[in-house]
Design an enzyme around this catalytic site. Structure first.
Site, short mmCIF file in Angstrom:
data_model
loop_
_atom_site.label_atom_id
_atom_site.label_comp_id
_atom_site.label_asym_id
_atom_site.label_seq_id
_atom_site.Cartn_x
_atom_site.Cartn_y
_atom_site.Cartn_z
N CYS A 380 5.04 -3.85 2.67
CA CYS A 380 6.36 -4.03 3.29
C CYS A 380 6.32 -3.58 4.76
O CYS A 380 5.76 -4.28 5.58
CB CYS A 380 7.43 -3.32 2.48
SG CYS A 380 9.05 -4.04 2.76
N HIS A 504 6.66 -5.58 -2.60
CA HIS A 504 6.18 -4.29 -3.12
C HIS A 504 5.45 -4.51 -4.44
O HIS A 504 6.06 -4.47 -5.50
CB HIS A 504 7.38 -3.36 -3.38
CG HIS A 504 8.05 -2.88 -2.15
ND1 HIS A 504 7.74 -1.68 -1.57
CD2 HIS A 504 9.01 -3.44 -1.38
CE1 HIS A 504 8.50 -1.51 -0.49
NE2 HIS A 504 9.27 -2.57 -0.35
N GLU A 506 3.68 -2.59 -6.08
CA GLU A 506 3.63 -1.39 -6.94
C GLU A 506 4.66 -1.43 -8.07
O GLU A 506 4.43 -0.83 -9.12
CB GLU A 506 3.81 -0.11 -6.11
CG GLU A 506 5.19 0.12 -5.49
CD GLU A 506 5.37 -0.52 -4.11
OE1 GLU A 506 4.67 -1.50 -3.83
OE2 GLU A 506 6.24 -0.05 -3.35
N1 GLN Z 1 12.27 -1.45 7.29
C1 GLN Z 1 11.63 -2.67 6.95
C2 GLN Z 1 12.63 -3.76 6.60
O1 GLN Z 1 13.78 -3.46 6.32
C3 GLN Z 1 10.65 -2.46 5.81
C4 GLN Z 1 11.30 -2.11 4.51
C5 GLN Z 1 10.36 -1.56 3.49
O2 GLN Z 1 9.26 -1.15 3.80
N2 GLN Z 1 10.80 -1.47 2.27
O3 GLN Z 1 12.29 -4.91 6.58
#
Ligand code: GLN
Length: 535
Positions: A380, A504, A506
């Site tokens: 992410c 994600h 995970e």
């Molecule tokens: N802050 C970034 C976004 O909002 C990444 C978010 C995250 O890593 N979950 O896109």
């Protein structure tokens, strides 16, 4: 429907969730379909707006629910996929009751905690349990007996106890047994918490004690006597080497059979999958060191699912992965020392995150991984930073950034999602939950997933700006996973393992069924470690 209702005594943070999930796992091994509902008595509607410093990571479900991390434990132990309704909060209950009141559903009555709030709680529990199609539903009431916030929930389950046939509902109380300065186990706090429970009209059928060492016989006798349960229903859930061993420890004490008798269940099935996974977990042939560079590093729970997924990847490679948390700002404060620090490790992982603090440090780590060909996994925010670092250092787009950190950047390679622009509400408004991605033939992505179509969970507000994709690709970064115009995966093919995802991975990883990017990372780390050793 059979309900196993679990309360907690003495204090929170006992590992109650793991204990309950383990009990659920053992019932699943008997062939039953087990689901769970976690009750968090706070006023927040969900965990989406909470800092990881508060309750640890925010777990994301397939339907985009942003929930307590215990639901992650339930998903991993029960190998199931839950939905947002499986996390009940005071906020959700009141929101619904107030909406009904405004609609006039209560026909002019005074709306009160009993019966209106408690009815709403019971309805929600029963509805969610029924909809899940499970045989057994675990209901975990968060917090500790005696908290003001949890009172309506305890009252609701007390009423359920009266309404359900006795063979359909059992109460388990999980409590802490501490040691005094001489190392003797003390049961008084547990006795008090059961007393408190009784004052609310609830009596536990089973008491599970959390302790550092196995519960001594004398302590067991005392608890049985003072808390009015038979000795065989006092179960020791002492610390295990690994949380995945807890189901086996509990099983040794025969709890599953006793619960089945009490619930009038009589399966003869015995699924040994979990046991075999634990055996495999202990067959460690190799060891590698992974650096996780993040910003919530002083609280391990902030990255819980990542740590678990790394472990899953390790089991599959017969490898123990030692994890070292590195605070991104430490790298920022000493840019010249980054290589020396990180080259001790066999791989680097950059997890998700929000806000600008630490981002430059994380990019120093990514640069080090890229230039030194260290296995790298970005998740992410970790992917977004890998793209920014590549844009700055390889494509030479000076000042490239995400508009999350610099609104006036000349090269907004990461930009806000079009549908997010102007959204002011912080709760549940990101791109959340399951979305698909199509993988590019011949890529690392297609190789590790072994397919060209995947579904993974998301939680972000920003993404790769499509206007820069061609330029980035012409310099060697490949966007190998896409959802139409959205970049889901970035990789650099000529590296050992340089892989980053907007999603994600995970959250879908399971013991025995590791998420491919984690399995791929550990595999690359093992290979790299061997190459280093041969030199
Ligand atoms: N802050 C970034 C976004 O909002 C990444 C978010 C995250 O890593 N979950 O896109």
């Amino acid at each position: 429907m059979k309900y196993i209702v679990v309360t907690g005594g003495v204090m929170s943070g006992l590992g109650k969730g793991i204990t309950i999930a383990s009990i659920g796992r053992n019932l699943k091994n008997k062939g039953y379909k087990v689901t769970s509902i976690k009750i968090d008595p706070y006023i927040n509607i969900d965990a989406g707006t909470m800092s990881p410093y508060q309750h640890g990571e925010v777990f994301v479900l397939k339907d985009g629910g942003e929930v307590d991390l215990d639901l992650g434990n339930y998903e991993r132990f029960l190998d199931t996929e839950l939905t947002r309704d499986h996390n009940l909060t005071t906020g959700k209950v009141y929101q619904e009751v107030i909406a009904k009141e405004r609609r006039g559903d209560y026909l002019g009555k005074t709306v009160q905690i009993i019966p209106h709030i408690t009815n709403e709680i019971k309805n929600k529990i029963r509805k969610v349990a029924a909809r899940s199609g499970a045989d057994i539903c675990l209901v975990e009431i968060g917090g500790t007996v005696g908290d003001i916030e949890s009172m309506p929930f305890l009252e609701a389950v007390r009423q359920m106890h009266r309404e359900e046939p006795p063979e359909n509902i059992v109460f388990i109380h999980v409590t802490l047994v501490m040691e005094d300065l001489q190392g003797e186990q003390k049961t008084k706090p547990s006795q008090h918490s059961v007393k408190e429970l009784r004052a609310l009209g609830l009596s536990p059928d089973v008491i599970v004690t959390r302790s550092r060492t196995p519960l001594q016989e004398s302590a067991k006798e005392k608890i049985a006597l003072f808390c009015d349960v038979s000795q065989e229903l006092v179960i020791s859930a002492h610390d295990a080497d690994d949380i995945y061993e807890v189901p086996l420890e509990i099983e040794k004490q025969g709890l599953t059979t006793k619960l089945m008798q009490r619930l009038q269940l009589n399966s003869e099935v015995e699924d040994e999958g979990w046991k075999n996974m634990v055996v495999r977990m202990k067959e460690v042939k190799e060891e590698v060191d992974l650096a996780i560079v993040g910003k919530y590093t002083n609280l391990e729970d902030s990255y819980l699912s990542i740590l678990e997924a790394v472990k899953h990847g390790g089991i599959e490679n017969a490898c123990r992965v030692n994890i070292n948390m590195i605070e991104a700002e430490v790298l920022e404060n000493d840019p010249a020392g980054v290589d020396k620090l990180l080259l001790q490790y066999d791989g680097v992982l950059i997890p998700g995150g929000f806000g600008g603090r630490g981002t430059e440090g994380k990019m120093l780590a990514i640069k080090c991984a890229r230039e030194n060909n260290l296995p790298f996994l970005g998740i992410c925010l970790g992917m977004q930073l890998a793209v920014i670092e590549f844009a700055r250092d390889v494509v030479k787009l000076d000042g490239a950034n995400s508009t999350e950190f610099d609104e006036d950047t000349p090269y907004p390679v990461i930009d806000i999602l079009p549908e997010q622009s102007g959204v002011a509400d912080m709760g549940g408004t990101m791109r959340l939950g399951d979305y698909e991605a199509i993988l590019k033939e011949g890529s690392i992505a297609a190789d590790i997933y072994g397919t060209s179509y995947i579904v993974e969970r998301h939680r972000h507000r920003y993404e790769v700006n499509p206007e820069f994709v061609d330029r980035l690709e012409s310099f060697g970064m490949v966007f190998s996973g896409k959802n139409k115009n959205r970049m889901e995966i970035a990789e650099i093919p000529d590296k050992r393992f340089f892989f980053a995802s907007q999603f994600h991975p995970e959250f879908r990883s399971r013991p025995g069924r590791p998420s491919p990017p984690f399995k791929g990372l550990v595999k690359a780390m093992c290979k790299y470690r061997k190459e280093k050793e041969r030199q």
